[in-house]
Design a protein around this motif. Structure first.
Motif, PDB file in Angstrom:
ATOM      1  N   ALA A   1       0.880 -10.315  -7.256  1.00  0.00           N
ATOM      2  CA  ALA A   1      -0.101  -9.264  -6.939  1.00  0.00           C
ATOM      3  C   ALA A   1      -1.475  -9.901  -6.717  1.00  0.00           C
ATOM      4  CB  ALA A   1      -0.149  -8.239  -8.068  1.00  0.00           C
ATOM      5  N   ARG A   2      -1.839 -10.809  -7.607  1.00  0.00           N
ATOM      6  CA  ARG A   2      -3.159 -11.440  -7.473  1.00  0.00           C
ATOM      7  C   ARG A   2      -3.252 -12.236  -6.170  1.00  0.00           C
ATOM      8  NH1 ARG A   2      -4.692 -13.721 -12.894  1.00  0.00           N
ATOM      9  NH2 ARG A   2      -2.912 -15.031 -12.503  1.00  0.00           N
ATOM     10  N   GLU A   3      -2.181 -12.981  -5.855  1.00  0.00           N
ATOM     11  CA  GLU A   3      -2.214 -13.817  -4.654  1.00  0.00           C
ATOM     12  C   GLU A   3      -2.215 -12.962  -3.386  1.00  0.00           C
ATOM     13  OE1 GLU A   3      -3.164 -16.906  -4.624  1.00  0.00           O
ATOM     14  OE2 GLU A   3      -3.262 -16.564  -6.796  1.00  0.00           O
ATOM     15  N   ALA A   4      -1.485 -11.822  -3.430  1.00  0.00           N
ATOM     16  CA  ALA A   4      -1.480 -10.933  -2.263  1.00  0.00           C
ATOM     17  C   ALA A   4      -2.904 -10.441  -1.997  1.00  0.00           C
ATOM     18  CB  ALA A   4      -0.529  -9.764  -2.487  1.00  0.00           C
ATOM     19  N   TRP A   5      -3.601 -10.060  -3.066  1.00  0.00           N
ATOM     20  CA  TRP A   5      -4.975  -9.577  -2.884  1.00  0.00           C
ATOM     21  C   TRP A   5      -5.914 -10.693  -2.473  1.00  0.00           C
ATOM     22  CZ3 TRP A   5      -6.190  -4.957  -1.708  1.00  0.00           C
ATOM     23  CH2 TRP A   5      -5.474  -3.872  -2.206  1.00  0.00           C
ATOM     24  N   ARG A   6      -5.690 -11.892  -3.012  1.00  0.00           N
ATOM     25  CA  ARG A   6      -6.531 -13.016  -2.590  1.00  0.00           C
ATOM     26  C   ARG A   6      -6.389 -13.229  -1.081  1.00  0.00           C
ATOM     27  NH1 ARG A   6      -8.548 -16.170  -6.778  1.00  0.00           N
ATOM     28  NH2 ARG A   6      -6.788 -16.370  -8.192  1.00  0.00           N
ATOM     29  N   SER A   7      -5.142 -13.191  -0.592  1.00  0.00           N
ATOM     30  CA  SER A   7      -4.922 -13.363   0.856  1.00  0.00           C
ATOM     31  C   SER A   7      -5.605 -12.244   1.623  1.00  0.00           C
ATOM     32  CB  SER A   7      -3.438 -13.306   1.232  1.00  0.00           C
ATOM     33  OG  SER A   7      -2.693 -14.125   0.424  1.00  0.00           O
TER      34      SER A   7
ATOM     35  N   ASN B   1      -0.127   4.394   3.735  1.00  0.00           N
ATOM     36  CA  ASN B   1      -0.921   4.084   4.932  1.00  0.00           C
ATOM     37  C   ASN B   1      -2.347   3.689   4.602  1.00  0.00           C
ATOM     38  OD1 ASN B   1       1.122   4.596   6.822  1.00  0.00           O
ATOM     39  ND2 ASN B   1       0.810   6.805   6.490  1.00  0.00           N
ATOM     40  N   LYS B   2      -2.772   4.045   3.402  1.00  0.00           N
ATOM     41  CA  LYS B   2      -4.130   3.653   2.998  1.00  0.00           C
ATOM     42  C   LYS B   2      -4.122   2.337   2.241  1.00  0.00           C
ATOM     43  CE  LYS B   2      -5.825   8.395   2.794  1.00  0.00           C
ATOM     44  NZ  LYS B   2      -6.116   9.502   1.886  1.00  0.00           N
ATOM     45  N   TRP B   3      -2.935   1.749   2.070  1.00  0.00           N
ATOM     46  CA  TRP B   3      -2.847   0.430   1.428  1.00  0.00           C
ATOM     47  C   TRP B   3      -2.871  -0.631   2.531  1.00  0.00           C
ATOM     48  CZ3 TRP B   3       1.392   0.387  -2.960  1.00  0.00           C
ATOM     49  CH2 TRP B   3       1.223   1.500  -3.790  1.00  0.00           C
ATOM     50  N   PRO B   4      -3.334  -1.833   2.210  1.00  0.00           N
ATOM     51  CA  PRO B   4      -3.311  -2.882   3.233  1.00  0.00           C
ATOM     52  C   PRO B   4      -1.880  -3.183   3.682  1.00  0.00           C
ATOM     53  CG  PRO B   4      -4.514  -3.620   1.275  1.00  0.00           C
ATOM     54  CD  PRO B   4      -3.881  -2.309   0.935  1.00  0.00           C
ATOM     55  N   SER B   5      -1.721  -3.671   4.904  1.00  0.00           N
ATOM     56  CA  SER B   5      -0.375  -4.066   5.356  1.00  0.00           C
ATOM     57  C   SER B   5      -0.275  -5.581   5.524  1.00  0.00           C
ATOM     58  CB  SER B   5      -0.029  -3.354   6.656  1.00  0.00           C
ATOM     59  OG  SER B   5      -0.947  -3.731   7.651  1.00  0.00           O
TER      60      SER B   5
ATOM     61  N   ILE C   1       2.510  -7.269   0.797  1.00  0.00           N
ATOM     62  CA  ILE C   1       1.563  -6.694  -0.173  1.00  0.00           C
ATOM     63  C   ILE C   1       1.979  -5.296  -0.662  1.00  0.00           C
ATOM     64  CG2 ILE C   1      -0.153  -5.808   1.497  1.00  0.00           C
ATOM     65  CD1 ILE C   1      -2.340  -6.746  -0.545  1.00  0.00           C
ATOM     66  N   ARG C   2       2.487  -4.450   0.218  1.00  0.00           N
ATOM     67  CA  ARG C   2       2.819  -3.081  -0.216  1.00  0.00           C
ATOM     68  C   ARG C   2       3.965  -3.084  -1.217  1.00  0.00           C
ATOM     69  NH1 ARG C   2       1.961   0.284   5.501  1.00  0.00           N
ATOM     70  NH2 ARG C   2      -0.315   0.071   5.444  1.00  0.00           N
ATOM     71  N   GLU C   3       4.962  -3.916  -0.923  1.00  0.00           N
ATOM     72  CA  GLU C   3       6.113  -4.024  -1.813  1.00  0.00           C
ATOM     73  C   GLU C   3       5.686  -4.545  -3.196  1.00  0.00           C
ATOM     74  OE1 GLU C   3      10.015  -6.842  -1.643  1.00  0.00           O
ATOM     75  OE2 GLU C   3       8.927  -6.463   0.230  1.00  0.00           O
ATOM     76  N   VAL C   4       4.881  -5.577  -3.188  1.00  0.00           N
ATOM     77  CA  VAL C   4       4.411  -6.158  -4.450  1.00  0.00           C
ATOM     78  C   VAL C   4       3.573  -5.146  -5.229  1.00  0.00           C
ATOM     79  CG1 VAL C   4       2.870  -7.923  -5.437  1.00  0.00           C
ATOM     80  CG2 VAL C   4       4.486  -8.555  -3.647  1.00  0.00           C
TER      81      VAL C   4
ATOM     82  N   ASP D   1       3.625  -1.930  -5.047  1.00  0.00           N
ATOM     83  CA  ASP D   1       4.434  -0.817  -5.498  1.00  0.00           C
ATOM     84  C   ASP D   1       5.077  -1.167  -6.847  1.00  0.00           C
ATOM     85  OD1 ASP D   1       5.125   1.712  -4.930  1.00  0.00           O
ATOM     86  OD2 ASP D   1       6.791   1.224  -3.588  1.00  0.00           O
ATOM     87  N   GLU D   2       5.675  -2.334  -6.912  1.00  0.00           N
ATOM     88  CA  GLU D   2       6.328  -2.746  -8.157  1.00  0.00           C
ATOM     89  C   GLU D   2       5.286  -2.952  -9.262  1.00  0.00           C
ATOM     90  OE1 GLU D   2       8.719  -6.310  -7.949  1.00  0.00           O
ATOM     91  OE2 GLU D   2       9.258  -6.131 -10.081  1.00  0.00           O
ATOM     92  N   TYR D   3       4.171  -3.546  -8.891  1.00  0.00           N
ATOM     93  CA  TYR D   3       3.092  -3.778  -9.860  1.00  0.00           C
ATOM     94  C   TYR D   3       2.640  -2.440 -10.472  1.00  0.00           C
ATOM     95  CZ  TYR D   3      -1.246  -5.762 -11.743  1.00  0.00           C
ATOM     96  OH  TYR D   3      -2.264  -6.162 -12.579  1.00  0.00           O
ATOM     97  N   GLY D   4       2.470  -1.433  -9.618  1.00  0.00           N
ATOM     98  CA  GLY D   4       2.044  -0.114 -10.085  1.00  0.00           C
ATOM     99  C   GLY D   4       3.058   0.492 -11.046  1.00  0.00           C
ATOM    100  N   GLU D   5       4.325   0.400 -10.691  1.00  0.00           N
ATOM    101  CA  GLU D   5       5.361   0.956 -11.570  1.00  0.00           C
ATOM    102  C   GLU D   5       5.330   0.305 -12.941  1.00  0.00           C
ATOM    103  OE1 GLU D   5       9.412   0.909 -10.041  1.00  0.00           O
ATOM    104  OE2 GLU D   5       8.661   2.027  -8.304  1.00  0.00           O
TER     105      GLU D   5
END
Ligand code: OGA
Ligand code: NI
Length: 390
Positions: free
Chosen positions: A127-133, A186-190, A195-198, A200-204
């Motif tokens: 999750a952190r790396e996805a956001w860093r990217s 749709n309001k999440w980055p693509s 990133i969306r998949e990660v 989603d799991e992070y949120g759960e």
């Protein structure tokens, strides 16, 4: 679900408590409309333009500037004092010392960190790396997600709509997980592609962690395990995330990454940057730089917990300092009460010698303070105290 439906559903919500349920339209009336009061400047763009100093808009008055010595020591090993570490696995296996440590931290600090919390380290890292990217993308690629004051969802660079306010040295991304009616992929980055998949799991996983922590808080307050969650609206709790990006700052001694504030909601579960410190917690007259344990989450109590617990537990005041060497990324996950139900001190925690300190208010109404005026220490929860003579 399209935007139109979302507004209709909110307007249809019956409000048997006589509280305002804030729709986007009502937010617009209150000044939280579709536009910021001034053109948005991305802090990342300022940082990348190699300025020798920071623009005046980011310079804090001298009394609010961070202490210079701390900024020079931005390395975790030298700068920080640890806040209490709670081993959740051990606590749930019946270790009373862990429970007591958490209880004490809630009364004293409103801050602690949790290890063995059940969230996989690989997921945290992903999750952190996805956001860093994401934040490392060119500014133009992020502008399509540009947010507005009405919902805050998306890519933003300020908190509050006051024209001419002094701004913080960060860009951020805000998104909703719960209620599901507000979760809009749709309001999440693509980008990056996973990133969306990660997320989603992070949120759960973080919703589950929020529930477990809420159960411990509840029983530590002498309540039934489920009671605090019930007060949050049971299965209708809210959850959202603010991802903070603090670019390098040429004059870190003049600015702040995030001004002093307490979080308006329930619990905050923060995944800090693993390489760069910056978060500071107020303890009396001093600011303690948080040095996080590897793979830990930092948990802090928000104003709604202070209100529900009738101030037995305190929300914590915190801020973020920046530095000139390294950018910093943090993920703040907010586990919140349902936004349109009245939140007030729980009856069991109120006695004749401990009368209720706060009148009922919905979280939607409460968070308008910070959404309109920006971070202001603990002034919102403090000004919300009931006048005792009434
Ligand atoms: C926040 C916050 C701290 C940090 O987003 O509310 O306090 O370390 N973040 O970024
Ligand atoms: Ni915060």
């Amino acid at each position: 679900m399209n935007h139109q439906n979302e507004i209709m559903i909110k307007e249809d919500t019956t409000d048997e408590n006589g509280l305002n349920t804030m729709s986007d339209q009502e937010n617009t009336k209150k000044g939280l409309g579709e536009k910021w009061p001034e053109p948005t400047v991305r802090v990342q763009s300022l940082a990348e333009s190699n300025l020798a100093t920071v623009p005046d808009r980011y310079i804090k008055p001298p009394s609010e500037r961070p202490d210079q010595t701390i900024i020079i020591n931005h390395q975790p090993q030298t700068a920080a004092i640890n806040i209490p570490v709670v081993d959740l696995n051990s606590l749930f296996s019946g270790n009373e010392d862990e429970r007591e440590r958490m209880s004490e931290a809630c009364r004293e600090f409103g801050f602690f960190q949790v290890i063995n919390h059940g969230v996989r380290p690989e997921l945290m890292e992903a999750a952190r790396e996805a956001w860093r990217s994401f934040f490392n993308l060119p500014v133009e690629a992020k502008e399509v997600y540009s947010n507005s004051p009405s919902t805050y969802e998306g890519y933003g660079s300020r908190l509050g709509v006051e024209k001419g306010a002094i701004l913080d040295w960060n860009d951020y991304y805000f998104l909703h997980y719960l209620p599901l009616v507000l979760k809009d992929l749709n309001k999440w980055p693509s980008i990056p592609s996973n990133i969306r998949e990660v997320l989603d799991e992070y949120g759960e996983e973080l919703v589950k962690l929020g529930e477990r922590l809420t159960r411990v808080l509840s029983s530590n307050l002498g309540l039934k395990e489920e009671q605090l969650k019930e007060a949050f609206g049971g299965e209708d709790v809210g959850a959202c995330m603010r991802v903070n990006y603090y670019p390098k700052c040429p004059r870190p001694e003049l600015a702040l990454g995030l001004s002093p504030h307490s979080d308006p909601g329930g619990l905050t579960i923060l995944l800090p940057d693993d390489k760069v410190v910056g978060l500071q917690v107020r303890y009396g007259d001093t600011w303690i730089t948080v040095n996080s344990h590897p793979h830990a989450f930092i948990v802090n109590l928000g104003d709604q917990i202070q209100i529900l617990s009738n101030s037995i537990y305190k929300s914590s005041e915190h801020r973020v300092i920046v530095n000139s060497q390294k950018e910093r990324v943090s993920l703040a996950f907010f586990y919140n009460p349902k936004s349109d139900i009245p939140i007030q001190p729980l009856q069991q925690l109120v006695t004749s010698t401990n009368p209720p300190l706060y009148p009922p208010m919905s979280f939607d109404e409460y968070r308008l303070f910070i959404r309109t005026q920006g971070p202001r220490g603990k002034s919102y929860v403090e000004s919300h105290i009931s006048p005792l003579d009434n």
